[in-house]
Design a protein around this motif. Structure first.
Motif, mmCIF file in Angstrom:
data_model
loop_
_atom_site.group_PDB
_atom_site.id
_atom_site.type_symbol
_atom_site.label_atom_id
_atom_site.label_comp_id
_atom_site.label_asym_id
_atom_site.label_seq_id
_atom_site.Cartn_x
_atom_site.Cartn_y
_atom_site.Cartn_z
ATOM 1 N N ALA A 101 0.833 -1.213 0.000
ATOM 2 C CA ALA A 101 0.000 0.000 0.000
ATOM 3 C C ALA A 101 0.860 1.252 0.000
ATOM 4 O O ALA A 101 0.603 2.212 -0.731
ATOM 5 C CB ALA A 101 -0.933 -0.015 1.218
ATOM 6 N N TYR A 102 1.897 1.228 0.819
ATOM 7 C CA TYR A 102 2.805 2.386 0.895
ATOM 8 C C TYR A 102 3.467 2.658 -0.445
ATOM 9 O O TYR A 102 3.550 3.797 -0.903
ATOM 10 C CB TYR A 102 3.853 2.121 1.973
ATOM 11 C CG TYR A 102 4.946 3.161 2.004
ATOM 12 C CD1 TYR A 102 4.706 4.420 2.530
ATOM 13 C CD2 TYR A 102 6.219 2.881 1.508
ATOM 14 C CE1 TYR A 102 5.702 5.386 2.554
ATOM 15 C CE2 TYR A 102 7.212 3.828 1.526
ATOM 16 C CZ TYR A 102 6.959 5.083 2.052
ATOM 17 O OH TYR A 102 7.939 6.030 2.057
ATOM 18 N N ASP A 103 3.948 1.605 -1.101
ATOM 19 C CA ASP A 103 4.613 1.771 -2.383
ATOM 20 C C ASP A 103 3.666 2.295 -3.455
ATOM 21 O O ASP A 103 4.095 2.893 -4.439
ATOM 22 C CB ASP A 103 5.232 0.452 -2.845
ATOM 23 C CG ASP A 103 6.483 0.093 -2.051
ATOM 24 O OD1 ASP A 103 7.041 1.000 -1.400
ATOM 25 O OD2 ASP A 103 6.896 -1.079 -2.068
ATOM 26 N N LYS A 104 2.360 2.057 -3.264
ATOM 27 C CA LYS A 104 1.364 2.591 -4.193
ATOM 28 C C LYS A 104 0.857 3.950 -3.743
ATOM 29 O O LYS A 104 -0.132 4.460 -4.266
ATOM 30 C CB LYS A 104 0.196 1.601 -4.311
ATOM 31 C CG LYS A 104 0.574 0.299 -5.018
ATOM 32 C CD LYS A 104 -0.627 -0.620 -5.142
ATOM 33 C CE LYS A 104 -0.254 -1.899 -5.895
ATOM 34 N NZ LYS A 104 -1.414 -2.828 -6.031
ATOM 35 N N ASP A 106 -0.614 4.708 -1.109
ATOM 36 C CA ASP A 106 -1.863 4.598 -0.363
ATOM 37 C C ASP A 106 -1.504 4.642 1.129
ATOM 38 O O ASP A 106 -1.415 3.609 1.796
ATOM 39 C CB ASP A 106 -2.563 3.283 -0.733
ATOM 40 C CG ASP A 106 -3.845 3.053 0.074
ATOM 41 O OD1 ASP A 106 -4.280 3.979 0.788
ATOM 42 O OD2 ASP A 106 -4.389 1.934 -0.006
ATOM 43 N N ASN A 107 -1.283 5.848 1.631
ATOM 44 C CA ASN A 107 -0.827 5.984 3.010
ATOM 45 C C ASN A 107 -1.854 5.480 4.018
ATOM 46 O O ASN A 107 -1.502 4.880 5.036
ATOM 47 C CB ASN A 107 -0.468 7.441 3.301
ATOM 48 C CG ASN A 107 0.812 7.864 2.617
ATOM 49 O OD1 ASN A 107 1.546 7.031 2.067
ATOM 50 N ND2 ASN A 107 1.097 9.155 2.620
ATOM 51 N N ALA A 108 -3.127 5.741 3.730
ATOM 52 C CA ALA A 108 -4.170 5.285 4.650
ATOM 53 C C ALA A 108 -4.177 3.756 4.726
ATOM 54 O O ALA A 108 -4.309 3.169 5.811
ATOM 55 C CB ALA A 108 -5.536 5.804 4.196
ATOM 56 N N GLY A 109 -4.015 3.110 3.582
ATOM 57 C CA GLY A 109 -3.967 1.653 3.563
ATOM 58 C C GLY A 109 -2.753 1.121 4.283
ATOM 59 O O GLY A 109 -2.825 0.096 4.982
ATOM 60 N N ALA A 110 -1.621 1.812 4.131
ATOM 61 C CA ALA A 110 -0.398 1.379 4.797
ATOM 62 C C ALA A 110 -0.537 1.498 6.309
ATOM 63 O O ALA A 110 -0.172 0.578 7.061
ATOM 64 C CB ALA A 110 0.786 2.214 4.308
ATOM 65 N N VAL A 111 -1.089 2.612 6.761
ATOM 66 C CA VAL A 111 -1.279 2.809 8.198
ATOM 67 C C VAL A 111 -2.217 1.745 8.760
ATOM 68 O O VAL A 111 -1.967 1.170 9.832
ATOM 69 C CB VAL A 111 -1.838 4.220 8.483
ATOM 70 C CG1 VAL A 111 -2.327 4.332 9.926
ATOM 71 C CG2 VAL A 111 -0.768 5.274 8.206
ATOM 72 N N LYS A 112 -3.303 1.466 8.053
ATOM 73 C CA LYS A 112 -4.273 0.464 8.521
ATOM 74 C C LYS A 112 -3.624 -0.912 8.649
ATOM 75 O O LYS A 112 -3.807 -1.613 9.654
ATOM 76 C CB LYS A 112 -5.455 0.409 7.562
ATOM 77 C CG LYS A 112 -6.546 -0.564 7.988
ATOM 78 C CD LYS A 112 -7.706 -0.546 7.004
ATOM 79 C CE LYS A 112 -8.789 -1.537 7.424
ATOM 80 N NZ LYS A 112 -9.927 -1.534 6.465
ATOM 81 N N ASN A 134 6.965 4.104 11.853
ATOM 82 C CA ASN A 134 6.571 4.330 10.467
ATOM 83 C C ASN A 134 5.134 4.845 10.357
ATOM 84 O O ASN A 134 4.830 5.674 9.494
ATOM 85 C CB ASN A 134 6.732 3.040 9.664
ATOM 86 C CG ASN A 134 8.190 2.704 9.413
ATOM 87 O OD1 ASN A 134 9.066 3.525 9.614
ATOM 88 N ND2 ASN A 134 8.443 1.480 9.000
ATOM 89 N N ILE A 135 4.260 4.351 11.217
ATOM 90 C CA ILE A 135 2.882 4.858 11.236
ATOM 91 C C ILE A 135 2.872 6.345 11.570
ATOM 92 O O ILE A 135 2.193 7.155 10.916
ATOM 93 C CB ILE A 135 2.033 4.062 12.246
ATOM 94 C CG1 ILE A 135 1.788 2.646 11.729
ATOM 95 C CG2 ILE A 135 0.699 4.767 12.512
ATOM 96 C CD1 ILE A 135 1.191 1.696 12.756
ATOM 97 N N ALA A 136 3.623 6.721 12.600
ATOM 98 C CA ALA A 136 3.693 8.135 12.992
ATOM 99 C C ALA A 136 4.235 8.986 11.848
ATOM 100 O O ALA A 136 3.788 10.115 11.624
ATOM 101 C CB ALA A 136 4.577 8.291 14.231
ATOM 102 N N ASN A 137 5.191 8.435 11.127
ATOM 103 C CA ASN A 137 5.771 9.149 10.007
ATOM 104 C C ASN A 137 4.739 9.431 8.922
ATOM 105 O O ASN A 137 4.627 10.557 8.409
ATOM 106 C CB ASN A 137 6.923 8.307 9.425
ATOM 107 C CG ASN A 137 7.977 9.149 8.768
ATOM 108 O OD1 ASN A 137 7.710 10.216 8.253
ATOM 109 N ND2 ASN A 137 9.203 8.643 8.771
#
Length: 396
Positions: A101-104, A106-112, A134-137
Motif C-alpha cells: 500500500a505504501y509503495d502505491k 496509499d498511506n491510509a492503507g499502509a497505516v491500517k 513508520n505509522i507516525a511518520n
C-alpha cells in the motif's frame, strides 16, 4: 532475508524523514542486534511451524524485494486467510500488505495494515516498534500531527525511550503545530541520542527558534553548519535571511562580507539590498543603509538601488553625493518611477546652488505623471528654490 528498505522519502517544510524498516523476516540462525534494548516486552516466540507457510512467506518476501508486488500480494493474502499459519506469519504478511500500500502511495492503507500487524503483537521488538515509528511518520505526511504525536507517545512508552529519529519526528510534529519550545526540546533530545545527528534536524531547530523570535540562536545554528561546510552558499543565504528577519543587520552584513567568494552576483545584490532596506527602517540607520546600498550598486542590473541610495543621501544633507548617485540610477534605467528620480536629482542640484542643472532635471521630471505636479511647483517658483531637509522629505 528482509523486506526491502523503503526508498520513498517523506518530505516536510524543512526536513525529510525516511521510513525506518526493520528486518521483516529472519532465519532461525540469524540474530539481530536489539534496536530497543530498554523495552520490557520480550520477543514473542516464532510460531511459524508449517513448512508450506514458511515457503509461501519466503517467496512473497523475495517478490517484494524484487519489486513484484502484484505477484507477492496473493501469497500474502493466502497466508492471512490461513487460520493455521500462526500469528507471526499473519503479522508478517500483514506488514507486507502495508508495504505494498505504501509503495502505491496509499498511506491510509499502509497505516491500517501496519496498525493491524502491530496489534497482533507477534513480531520481534525490532519490527514491532518500528511499525509504530513508520505509522507516525505517515500520519505526519498526511498532516495529522496530533495523531502522529499520539502514536509517538505510544512508541516511547513501549520502548522506554526510543530512537533519536523518533524524537526528531516528534519535533517536526510540534513545529508544524506552532509549538516551538516543544519542538526545540524534542530536536535537542534527538541530537543528544546520537553521535551523528542529522544535519537536517537543525532546520527544524532553527525554524523553531525563529518562531520564538530568537533569531540570534537560529543564526548560530546556521553558522555552526557553515563552520563544518565553509562556503556553503545556501547556508550563508539562509543565515543572512534569519538575521535580517531578526533585525540583526550587522551580523547579516558581516556574514556576507566574509563569504563573498561563495555567492554569485545576483545573490550578493539581493542580500545587500535587503540589508540596506532594513537599515533604512531603523532609527539612525540611514548611514549604514547607504553603505549597504553602495555595496549592492555595482552588482545591480537596474538603477533602483541607486535611487534608494540617492534618496537617503539627499535626506541626510549629502546633496553633492546624491547628484552623482541619482544620475547613475537614471542612466542605468529600469526605475519604477523615473520622474521622481529626476525630481530628486533637481532637488539635489538645488541644494548645492546649481540652479541651471536643477531646473533641467525638474523640466525632465515634468514629463512623467508621478512627478509632473511637483516639478511644476518647483519650476514656477523661479530661480533658486530653498528647501530644508524636512521640506524635501515632505515633497517626495
Amino acid at each position: 532475508m528482509s523486506i526491502r528498505s523503503y526508498t520513498r522519502i517523506l518530505c516536510s517544510i524543512f526536513v525529510a524523514f525516511a521510513l525506518i524498516a526493520g528486518n521483516a523476516y529472519a532465519k532461525k540462525d540469524e540474530k539481530e542486534a536489539p534496536l530497543y534494548p530498554n523495552a520490557t516486552r520480550k520477543d514473542p516466540k516464532n510460531d511459524l511451524s508449517s513448512s508450506g507457510t514458511q515457503k509461501d512467506l519466503s517467496k512473497a518476501l523475495d517478490l517484494l524485494n524484487d519489486n513484484k508486488a502484484d505477484e507477492a500480494a496473493p501469497l500474502l493474502q493466502k497466508i492471512i486467510d490461513d487460520p493455521k499459519a500462526g500469528k507471526y506469519a499473519h503479522a508478517l504478511a500483514t506488514q507486507g500488505q502495508g508495504q505494498i500500500a505504501y509503495d502505491k502511495q496509499d498511506n491510509a492503507g499502509a497505516v491500517k495494515a501496519w496498525r493491524a500487524a502491530y496489534d497482533m503483537d507477534a513480531l520481534p521488538n525490532n519490527q514491532q516498534f518500528t511499525l509504530l515509528l513508520n505509522i507516525a511518520n505517515l500520519q505526519q505526511q498526511e498532516e495529522k500531527y496530533q495523531d502522529s504525536l499520539s502514536t509517538l507517545d505510544e512508541y516511547f512508552k513501549a520502548t522506554n525511550g526510543g530512537k533519536a529519529e523518533a524524537y526528531a519526528l516528534q519535533g517536526n510534529d510540534y513545529y508544524r503545530m506552532d509549538k516551538y519550545q516543544q519542538a526545540i526540546d524534542a530536536i535537542t533530545k534527538a541530537q543528544s541520542l546520537t553521535d551523528k545527528p542529522n544535519d537536517n534536524w537543525n532546520q527544524i531547530l532553527m525554524a523553531s527558534y525563529a518562531g520564538l523570535d530568537q533569531y540570534d540562536k537560529a543564526g548560530e545554528i546556521l553558522e555552526k553548519q557553515l563552520a563544518k561546510n565553509p562556503g556553503d552558499a545556501k547556508v550563508v543565504e539562509q543565515a543572512v535571511k534569519v538575521y535580517v528577519n531578526g533585525h540583526r543587520y550587522d551580523k547579516a552584513e558581516a556574514l556576507i562580507d566574509k563569504n563573498k567568494g561563495s555567492l554569485n552576483n545576483d545573490t550578493l545584490y539581493t542580500l545587500y539590498r535587503a540589508i540596506g532596506a532594513g537599515y533604512s527602517q531603523e532609527k539612525d540607520g540611514d548611514t549604514k543603509a547607504i553603505e549597504a546600498f553602495a555595496k549592492a550598486s555595482p552588482l545591480a542590473k537596474t538603477g533602483e538601488v541607486d535611487y534608494y541610495r540617492g534618496s537617503l543621501l539627499l535626506q541626510n544633507d549629502r546633496a553633492k553625493e546624491a547628484t552623482g548617485v541619482l544620475q547613475q540610477a537614471i542612466t542605468k534605467g529600469g526605475l519604477k518611477e523615473t520622474g521622481k528620480a529626476y525630481l530628486m536629482l533637481g532637488d539635489a542640484y538645488n541644494q548645492i546652488d546649481d540652479v541651471a542643472h536643477a531646473r533641467e532635471a525638474w523640466t525632465k521630471a515634468k514629463g512623467y505623471p508621478e512627478s509632473q505636479k511637483s516639478a511644476d511647483q518647483r519650476l514656477n517658483l523661479g530661480g533658486h528654490v530653498k528647501m530644508t531637509t524636512q521640506q524635501q522629505k515632505k515633497k517626495n
